[in-house]
Write a protein that holds these residues in place. Structure first.
Motif, PDB file in Angstrom:
ATOM      1  N   ASN A  28      20.990  20.590  17.648  1.00  0.00           N
ATOM      2  CA  ASN A  28      20.247  21.720  18.387  1.00  0.00           C
ATOM      3  C   ASN A  28      19.621  21.737  19.199  1.00  0.00           C
ATOM      4  O   ASN A  28      18.800  22.142  19.362  1.00  0.00           O
ATOM      5  CB  ASN A  28      19.554  22.098  16.692  1.00  0.00           C
ATOM      6  N   PRO A  29      20.763  21.748  20.384  1.00  0.00           N
ATOM      7  CA  PRO A  29      19.539  21.549  22.009  1.00  0.00           C
ATOM      8  C   PRO A  29      18.201  23.313  22.051  1.00  0.00           C
ATOM      9  O   PRO A  29      19.066  24.253  21.621  1.00  0.00           O
ATOM     10  CB  PRO A  29      20.647  21.581  22.929  1.00  0.00           C
ATOM     11  N   ILE A  30      17.954  22.696  22.205  1.00  0.00           N
ATOM     12  CA  ILE A  30      17.330  23.920  22.673  1.00  0.00           C
ATOM     13  C   ILE A  30      17.601  24.395  24.237  1.00  0.00           C
ATOM     14  O   ILE A  30      17.776  25.396  24.606  1.00  0.00           O
ATOM     15  CB  ILE A  30      15.316  23.877  22.701  1.00  0.00           C
ATOM     16  N   ILE A  31      17.479  23.619  25.111  1.00  0.00           N
ATOM     17  CA  ILE A  31      18.203  24.138  26.413  1.00  0.00           C
ATOM     18  C   ILE A  31      19.384  24.213  26.426  1.00  0.00           C
ATOM     19  O   ILE A  31      20.414  23.949  26.011  1.00  0.00           O
ATOM     20  CB  ILE A  31      17.860  22.511  27.794  1.00  0.00           C
ATOM     21  N   GLU A  32      19.770  25.711  27.391  1.00  0.00           N
ATOM     22  CA  GLU A  32      21.150  26.344  27.983  1.00  0.00           C
ATOM     23  C   GLU A  32      21.368  26.052  28.942  1.00  0.00           C
ATOM     24  O   GLU A  32      20.868  26.509  29.702  1.00  0.00           O
ATOM     25  CB  GLU A  32      21.251  27.511  26.904  1.00  0.00           C
ATOM     26  N   TYR A  33      22.359  24.816  29.484  1.00  0.00           N
ATOM     27  CA  TYR A  33      22.401  25.253  31.154  1.00  0.00           C
ATOM     28  C   TYR A  33      23.518  26.398  31.386  1.00  0.00           C
ATOM     29  O   TYR A  33      24.375  26.082  30.695  1.00  0.00           O
ATOM     30  CB  TYR A  33      23.262  23.924  30.923  1.00  0.00           C
ATOM     31  N   LYS A  34      23.486  26.491  32.850  1.00  0.00           N
ATOM     32  CA  LYS A  34      24.390  27.367  32.998  1.00  0.00           C
ATOM     33  C   LYS A  34      25.092  27.482  34.357  1.00  0.00           C
ATOM     34  O   LYS A  34      24.029  26.017  35.379  1.00  0.00           O
ATOM     35  CB  LYS A  34      23.068  28.743  33.512  1.00  0.00           C
ATOM     36  N   GLN A  35      26.034  27.163  34.414  1.00  0.00           N
ATOM     37  CA  GLN A  35      26.780  26.399  35.890  1.00  0.00           C
ATOM     38  C   GLN A  35      26.444  27.813  37.199  1.00  0.00           C
ATOM     39  O   GLN A  35      27.019  28.231  36.355  1.00  0.00           O
ATOM     40  CB  GLN A  35      27.189  25.671  36.200  1.00  0.00           C
TER      41      GLN A  35
END
Length: 134
Positions: A28-35
């Motif tokens: 369950n990753p908390i960080i959401e990466y956006k390009q």
């Protein structure tokens, strides 16, 4: 127990903690990466007040120095001259320039005539121009 055994248990505990936390965060990753595209990054930077250096630098070379005329009229006092220099943008502080001229003892040496001055000259240079006779 010896120190070697304590150290061994500490290393095992740290290793198990790292493995356990890695496993939890993988599920369950908390960080959401956006390009972001380059245009989006530039737009966001402008919103935050950042600017390109090239937009703020005057790139055209100034081959000719810009002179402005300054007239000392007959009967002008040192205070009048200092205030007029301030109004034209040649000095930053008329009172400071007046005191500078008085300290040099040249308040009576300024001749009434038309002078050509440029911006950002030092007080010494302005005074030298105003007191030299042609």
């Amino acid at each position: 127990m010896t120190k070697k055994i304590y150290f061994f248990y500490i290393l095992i505990g740290v290793g198990i903690g790292i493995i356990f936390s890695t496993f939890i965060f993988k599920l369950n990753p908390i960080i959401e990466y956006k390009q972001y595209s380059d245009d989006e990054v530039i737009e966001k930077a402008k919103e935050l007040g950042m600017v390109f250096v090239k937009e703020n630098i005057d790139v055209k070379p100034s081959s000719k120095e810009e002179y402005s005329s300054f007239v000392v009229k007959n009967g002008d006092t040192l205070i009048d001259i200092s205030n007029n220099l301030f109004k034209k943008g040649f000095v930053d502080d008329p009172d400071e320039f007046t005191q500078f001229v008085k300290d040099k003892g040249l308040e009576r040496k300024i001749a009434p005539e038309k002078y050509e001055l440029k911006k950002n000259l030092s007080y010494t240079t302005i005074l030298k121009i105003l007191t030299e006779k042609e």
